[in-house]
Design a protein around this motif. Structure first.
Motif, mmCIF file in Angstrom:
data_model
loop_
_atom_site.group_PDB
_atom_site.id
_atom_site.type_symbol
_atom_site.label_atom_id
_atom_site.label_comp_id
_atom_site.label_asym_id
_atom_site.label_seq_id
_atom_site.Cartn_x
_atom_site.Cartn_y
_atom_site.Cartn_z
ATOM 1 N N PRO A 35 11.668 3.809 -2.104
ATOM 2 C CA PRO A 35 10.853 2.725 -1.556
ATOM 3 C C PRO A 35 10.120 3.188 -0.292
ATOM 4 O O PRO A 35 10.661 3.950 0.502
ATOM 5 C CB PRO A 35 11.867 1.631 -1.242
ATOM 6 C CG PRO A 35 13.160 2.353 -1.063
ATOM 7 C CD PRO A 35 13.095 3.553 -1.972
ATOM 8 N N GLY A 36 8.925 2.779 -0.166
ATOM 9 C CA GLY A 36 8.148 3.134 1.022
ATOM 10 C C GLY A 36 7.448 4.468 0.933
ATOM 11 O O GLY A 36 6.689 4.829 1.829
ATOM 12 N N LEU A 37 7.660 5.220 -0.128
ATOM 13 C CA LEU A 37 7.025 6.530 -0.241
ATOM 14 C C LEU A 37 5.504 6.414 -0.358
ATOM 15 O O LEU A 37 4.772 7.319 0.022
ATOM 16 C CB LEU A 37 7.587 7.299 -1.436
ATOM 17 C CG LEU A 37 7.306 8.783 -1.462
ATOM 18 C CD1 LEU A 37 7.882 9.469 -0.216
ATOM 19 C CD2 LEU A 37 7.889 9.411 -2.696
ATOM 20 N N LYS A 39 3.624 4.932 1.471
ATOM 21 C CA LYS A 39 3.023 4.952 2.814
ATOM 22 C C LYS A 39 2.381 6.297 3.134
ATOM 23 O O LYS A 39 1.547 6.395 4.022
ATOM 24 C CB LYS A 39 4.075 4.617 3.872
ATOM 25 C CG LYS A 39 4.711 3.271 3.694
ATOM 26 C CD LYS A 39 3.976 2.245 4.473
ATOM 27 C CE LYS A 39 4.740 0.935 4.383
ATOM 28 N NZ LYS A 39 3.883 -0.189 4.417
ATOM 29 N N ILE A 40 2.770 7.335 2.395
ATOM 30 C CA ILE A 40 2.186 8.660 2.637
ATOM 31 C C ILE A 40 0.674 8.632 2.445
ATOM 32 O O ILE A 40 -0.059 9.271 3.186
ATOM 33 C CB ILE A 40 2.837 9.717 1.713
ATOM 34 C CG1 ILE A 40 4.265 9.968 2.154
ATOM 35 C CG2 ILE A 40 2.035 11.014 1.701
ATOM 36 C CD1 ILE A 40 5.026 10.917 1.258
ATOM 37 N N VAL A 41 0.206 7.865 1.475
ATOM 38 C CA VAL A 41 -1.241 7.824 1.223
ATOM 39 C C VAL A 41 -1.987 7.103 2.339
ATOM 40 O O VAL A 41 -3.213 7.194 2.421
ATOM 41 C CB VAL A 41 -1.567 7.192 -0.150
ATOM 42 C CG1 VAL A 41 -0.975 8.012 -1.273
ATOM 43 C CG2 VAL A 41 -1.102 5.759 -0.225
ATOM 44 N N GLU A 42 -1.258 6.410 3.214
ATOM 45 C CA GLU A 42 -1.887 5.709 4.329
ATOM 46 C C GLU A 42 -2.023 6.567 5.582
ATOM 47 O O GLU A 42 -2.581 6.114 6.580
ATOM 48 C CB GLU A 42 -1.081 4.449 4.658
ATOM 49 C CG GLU A 42 -1.037 3.445 3.523
ATOM 50 C CD GLU A 42 -0.132 2.259 3.819
ATOM 51 O OE1 GLU A 42 0.280 2.087 4.994
ATOM 52 O OE2 GLU A 42 0.160 1.520 2.878
ATOM 53 N N PHE A 127 -1.508 6.529 -5.327
ATOM 54 C CA PHE A 127 -0.679 5.339 -5.502
ATOM 55 C C PHE A 127 0.720 5.791 -5.889
ATOM 56 O O PHE A 127 0.884 6.717 -6.687
ATOM 57 C CB PHE A 127 -1.257 4.435 -6.602
ATOM 58 C CG PHE A 127 -0.368 3.283 -6.971
ATOM 59 C CD1 PHE A 127 -0.226 2.191 -6.128
ATOM 60 C CD2 PHE A 127 0.349 3.294 -8.157
ATOM 61 C CE1 PHE A 127 0.603 1.131 -6.459
ATOM 62 C CE2 PHE A 127 1.183 2.238 -8.503
ATOM 63 C CZ PHE A 127 1.305 1.163 -7.655
ATOM 64 N N PHE A 128 1.719 5.131 -5.323
ATOM 65 C CA PHE A 128 3.102 5.433 -5.699
ATOM 66 C C PHE A 128 3.695 4.202 -6.358
ATOM 67 O O PHE A 128 3.800 3.142 -5.735
ATOM 68 C CB PHE A 128 3.932 5.834 -4.472
ATOM 69 C CG PHE A 128 5.333 6.209 -4.833
ATOM 70 C CD1 PHE A 128 5.604 7.418 -5.444
ATOM 71 C CD2 PHE A 128 6.386 5.342 -4.598
ATOM 72 C CE1 PHE A 128 6.905 7.763 -5.802
ATOM 73 C CE2 PHE A 128 7.683 5.674 -4.944
ATOM 74 C CZ PHE A 128 7.940 6.899 -5.549
ATOM 75 N N ASN A 129 4.076 4.328 -7.610
ATOM 76 C CA ASN A 129 4.670 3.228 -8.363
ATOM 77 C C ASN A 129 6.164 3.180 -8.053
ATOM 78 O O ASN A 129 6.922 4.014 -8.533
ATOM 79 C CB ASN A 129 4.424 3.423 -9.859
ATOM 80 C CG ASN A 129 4.892 2.246 -10.673
ATOM 81 O OD1 ASN A 129 5.579 1.354 -10.178
ATOM 82 N ND2 ASN A 129 4.520 2.230 -11.939
ATOM 83 N N GLU A 130 6.579 2.183 -7.279
ATOM 84 C CA GLU A 130 7.983 2.075 -6.876
ATOM 85 C C GLU A 130 8.898 1.665 -8.023
ATOM 86 O O GLU A 130 10.118 1.667 -7.877
ATOM 87 C CB GLU A 130 8.134 1.117 -5.692
ATOM 88 C CG GLU A 130 7.535 1.684 -4.429
ATOM 89 C CD GLU A 130 7.826 0.848 -3.192
ATOM 90 O OE1 GLU A 130 8.633 -0.106 -3.274
ATOM 91 O OE2 GLU A 130 7.262 1.161 -2.143
ATOM 92 N N ASP A 131 8.320 1.317 -9.179
ATOM 93 C CA ASP A 131 9.141 1.012 -10.356
ATOM 94 C C ASP A 131 9.689 2.279 -10.996
ATOM 95 O O ASP A 131 10.636 2.226 -11.768
ATOM 96 C CB ASP A 131 8.328 0.244 -11.404
ATOM 97 C CG ASP A 131 8.045 -1.187 -10.978
ATOM 98 O OD1 ASP A 131 8.793 -1.722 -10.131
ATOM 99 O OD2 ASP A 131 7.073 -1.769 -11.492
ATOM 100 N N ASN A 132 9.076 3.420 -10.711
ATOM 101 C CA ASN A 132 9.537 4.692 -11.267
ATOM 102 C C ASN A 132 10.608 5.284 -10.363
ATOM 103 O O ASN A 132 10.644 5.015 -9.171
ATOM 104 C CB ASN A 132 8.382 5.678 -11.411
ATOM 105 C CG ASN A 132 7.372 5.204 -12.436
ATOM 106 O OD1 ASN A 132 7.672 4.380 -13.294
ATOM 107 N ND2 ASN A 132 6.169 5.717 -12.352
#
Length: 172
Positions: A35-37, A39-42, A127-132
């Motif tokens: 979760p929160g990964l 944020k890297i793209v920000e 984009f990071f899909n937190e469902d994965n």
């Protein structure tokens, strides 16, 4: 085990006395979420993400009856824990997990694995899909017909919980 219902339902480690389990033969695996990964793209500064290392620890002294496994396999999965693929190298071989065993005190043993390619792939479309997530299991040759197991330490104290180390280079 009484809390296990279906593959789609998660059981948080806090509901299992801050432990996570991998049990061969019974099909019990551990899932890691990040979760929160996203944020890297920000990150506004110019940067290059060059490495991600995952470190996690077995519960001390949980190897009294069954030794710690030397190898583990990682699988990418979706929100329903359906396996997407084996986390492997370019040759199709499961990526090796480094196991550092503290044979004297049995308190500082840990596993580590380089998950750089997984993180880069997940962030490749910004984009990071937190469902994965990643499922940890014993290798196929030991996951059925054996009593192999691993109990992971998931206590809240930073000395015990899993750690994801992310390395960047920042430049102008």
């Amino acid at each position: 085990l009484e809390k296990l219902k279906t593959q789609k339902e998660e059981i948080n480690s806090s509901e299992c006395e801050d432990k996570a389990y991998i049990q061969a033969g019974a099909g019990i695996t551990t899932r890691l979420d990040f979760p929160g990964l996203g944020k890297i793209v920000e990150i506004q500064q110019r940067h290059y993400f060059y490495k991600a290392e995952l470190i996690f620890k077995p519960l001390p002294l949980s190897n009294k009856q069954i030794p710690f496994p030397e190898e583990l396999n990682f699988y990418t999965c979706d929100k329903f824990n359906r396996l997407i693929s084996l986390y492997d190298d370019s040759g199709g071989n499961a990526l090796a997990t480094d196991f550092n065993y503290d044979e004297f005190y049995n308190e500082k043993s840990y596993y580590s694995i380089d998950i750089t390619s997984y993180i880069k792939e997940e962030l490749s479309d910004s984009f990071f899909n937190e469902d994965n997530g990643l499922l940890i299991n014993l290798p196929d040759d030991t996951s059925t017909g054996t009593l192999g197991r691993l109990v992971l330490d998931a206590r809240e104290n930073s000395m015990y919980r899993p750690i994801l180390k992310i390395y960047f280079l920042f430049y102008e």
